[in-house]
Design an enzyme around this catalytic site. Structure first.
Site, mmCIF file in Angstrom:
data_model
loop_
_atom_site.group_PDB
_atom_site.id
_atom_site.type_symbol
_atom_site.label_atom_id
_atom_site.label_comp_id
_atom_site.label_asym_id
_atom_site.label_seq_id
_atom_site.Cartn_x
_atom_site.Cartn_y
_atom_site.Cartn_z
ATOM 1 N N GLY A 94 46.257 54.467 -18.289
ATOM 2 C CA GLY A 94 44.922 53.895 -18.384
ATOM 3 C C GLY A 94 44.394 53.927 -19.802
ATOM 4 O O GLY A 94 45.016 54.483 -20.712
ATOM 5 N N LYS B 168 41.564 57.941 -8.428
ATOM 6 C CA LYS B 168 42.427 57.378 -9.446
ATOM 7 C C LYS B 168 43.234 56.232 -8.853
ATOM 8 O O LYS B 168 43.348 56.124 -7.642
ATOM 9 C CB LYS B 168 43.377 58.457 -10.000
ATOM 10 C CG LYS B 168 42.659 59.478 -10.884
ATOM 11 C CD LYS B 168 43.599 60.533 -11.424
ATOM 12 C CE LYS B 168 44.773 59.980 -12.154
ATOM 13 N NZ LYS B 168 44.392 59.063 -13.278
ATOM 14 N N GLY B 169 43.752 55.400 -9.742
ATOM 15 C CA GLY B 169 44.590 54.303 -9.287
ATOM 16 C C GLY B 169 44.105 52.933 -9.699
ATOM 17 O O GLY B 169 44.668 51.921 -9.270
ATOM 18 N N GLY B 170 43.073 52.892 -10.543
ATOM 19 C CA GLY B 170 42.607 51.595 -11.016
ATOM 20 C C GLY B 170 43.687 50.833 -11.758
ATOM 21 O O GLY B 170 43.698 49.600 -11.772
ATOM 22 N N GLY B 171 44.620 51.573 -12.361
ATOM 23 C CA GLY B 171 45.732 50.946 -13.051
ATOM 24 C C GLY B 171 46.967 50.774 -12.186
ATOM 25 O O GLY B 171 48.013 50.319 -12.665
ATOM 26 N N ASP C 27 38.966 57.316 -12.505
ATOM 27 C CA ASP C 27 38.040 56.219 -12.226
ATOM 28 C C ASP C 27 36.693 56.742 -11.738
ATOM 29 O O ASP C 27 35.658 56.130 -11.995
ATOM 30 C CB ASP C 27 38.651 55.275 -11.194
ATOM 31 C CG ASP C 27 39.915 54.607 -11.720
ATOM 32 O OD1 ASP C 27 39.841 53.969 -12.779
ATOM 33 O OD2 ASP C 27 40.980 54.750 -11.088
ATOM 34 N N GLY D 186 43.301 60.189 -17.242
ATOM 35 C CA GLY D 186 41.946 59.711 -17.043
ATOM 36 C C GLY D 186 41.583 59.704 -15.578
ATOM 37 O O GLY D 186 42.327 60.201 -14.720
ATOM 38 N N GLU E 2 51.085 59.294 -10.850
ATOM 39 C CA GLU E 2 50.112 60.205 -11.453
ATOM 40 C C GLU E 2 49.915 61.456 -10.599
ATOM 41 O O GLU E 2 49.832 62.574 -11.125
ATOM 42 C CB GLU E 2 48.774 59.485 -11.650
ATOM 43 C CG GLU E 2 48.799 58.443 -12.744
ATOM 44 C CD GLU E 2 47.548 57.592 -12.801
ATOM 45 O OE1 GLU E 2 47.251 57.047 -13.872
ATOM 46 O OE2 GLU E 2 46.870 57.451 -11.758
ATOM 47 N N THR F 108 41.795 55.453 -21.249
ATOM 48 C CA THR F 108 41.455 56.749 -21.841
ATOM 49 C C THR F 108 42.718 57.553 -22.121
ATOM 50 O O THR F 108 42.839 58.190 -23.178
ATOM 51 C CB THR F 108 40.517 57.537 -20.911
ATOM 52 O OG1 THR F 108 39.425 56.698 -20.506
ATOM 53 C CG2 THR F 108 39.950 58.754 -21.633
#
Length: 262
Positions: free
Chosen positions: A34, A102-105, A92, A90, A111, A36
């Site tokens: 991500g 998490k997991g926007g990417g 979300d 990073g 991860e 960040t």
């Protein structure tokens, strides 16, 4: 220079810069995915090149692996590492219990595997990621392609009995075709708006055949580092039950951002 970055990028960079304090020569480090986490990889790469830092990095995605190699970090697999000293990534969203979405990417499966194979997980973020209640950001779940429509239906039926505000489930797309994770799976995004009981939801979702993993990180994160555009960095360590404020001097002639865009 500091003045050349947008406020949001300055905040992300400062969080990443502070996180490097947790990394020492000889460590095996999980490298997140991500925007960040990319700042963190570049900061560590600069330390490798300029300060002689010697680490081995385990990336959580192919794009992180490519960036790590580009900046000079030695990349190994998780199987080669066997166990990690720290993972820095990073998020979300995160709440006061340091539960994450998490997991926007699209990399939350890798991860989560990497983070749980680490002595500590450090999360770096800007202030916008802190929420009172999780769920405004869609919760990703990774699903195998075989029978994906049936899995989607089972997810929708499971959500009926969960403490959530919304129940829309959409398949993540990459243009006109389904988004495919590094593991060759699909991603469904659950638009829940509010998650009242993350533990219950996580357990229920992971019992659905065909669903590989969800994006809730529960009892995994140890430290959250939050950067602010004014140079302030907040560090919350849940293990030590401590909060710390660090301040960076962001003078216009300060070249702390040098080489990060090379």
């Amino acid at each position: 220079m500091a003045s050349e970055l947008s406020p949001i990028d300055r905040a992300k960079f400062l969080a990443a810069k502070q996180a490097t304090e947790y990394v020492e020569t000889g460590m095996k480090v999980g490298l997140g995915t991500g925007s960040t986490a990319a700042w963190l990889v570049q900061c560590l790469g600069e330390m490798v090149r300029e300060e002689g830092l010697k680490i081995k990095g385990v990336p959580t995605s192919t794009r992180t692996a490519q960036l790590a190699r580009k900046v000079g970090i030695e990349v190994i697999t998780l199987d080669e590492a066997k166990w990690l000293d720290v993972t820095i990534d990073g998020t979300d969203e995160y709440d006061s219990d340091l539960t994450l979405i998490k997991g926007g990417g699209g990399a939350h499966l890798q991860e989560k595997v990497v983070a749980t194979a680490s002595d500590r997980m450090i999360v770096i973020a800007d202030a916008s990621k802190k929420v009172d209640t999780l769920g405004a950001f869609p919760l990703p779940v990774e699903v195998i392609p075989f029978g994906a429509k049936i899995t989607k239906k089972l997810i929708e039926e499971t959500l009926i009995n969960m403490d959530v505000l919304g129940r829309e489930v959409t398949q993540r797309m990459n243009g006109d075709v389904p988004f495919v994770s590094d593991e060759g799976n699909f991603i469904f995004d659950l638009h829940l708006k509010r998650i009242g009981n993350p533990q219950q939801l996580s357990l229920a979702l992971n019992q659905i055949p065909g669903l590989v993993e969800n994006g809730l990180f529960i009892d995994i994160c140890d430290v959250v580092i939050v950067g602010h555009a004014d140079g302030r960095v907040d560090v919350r360590d849940i293990d030590k039950d401590s909060d710390e404020v660090v301040r960076f001097d962001l003078r216009d002639d300060d070249n702390i951002f040098a080489d990060l865009d090379d």
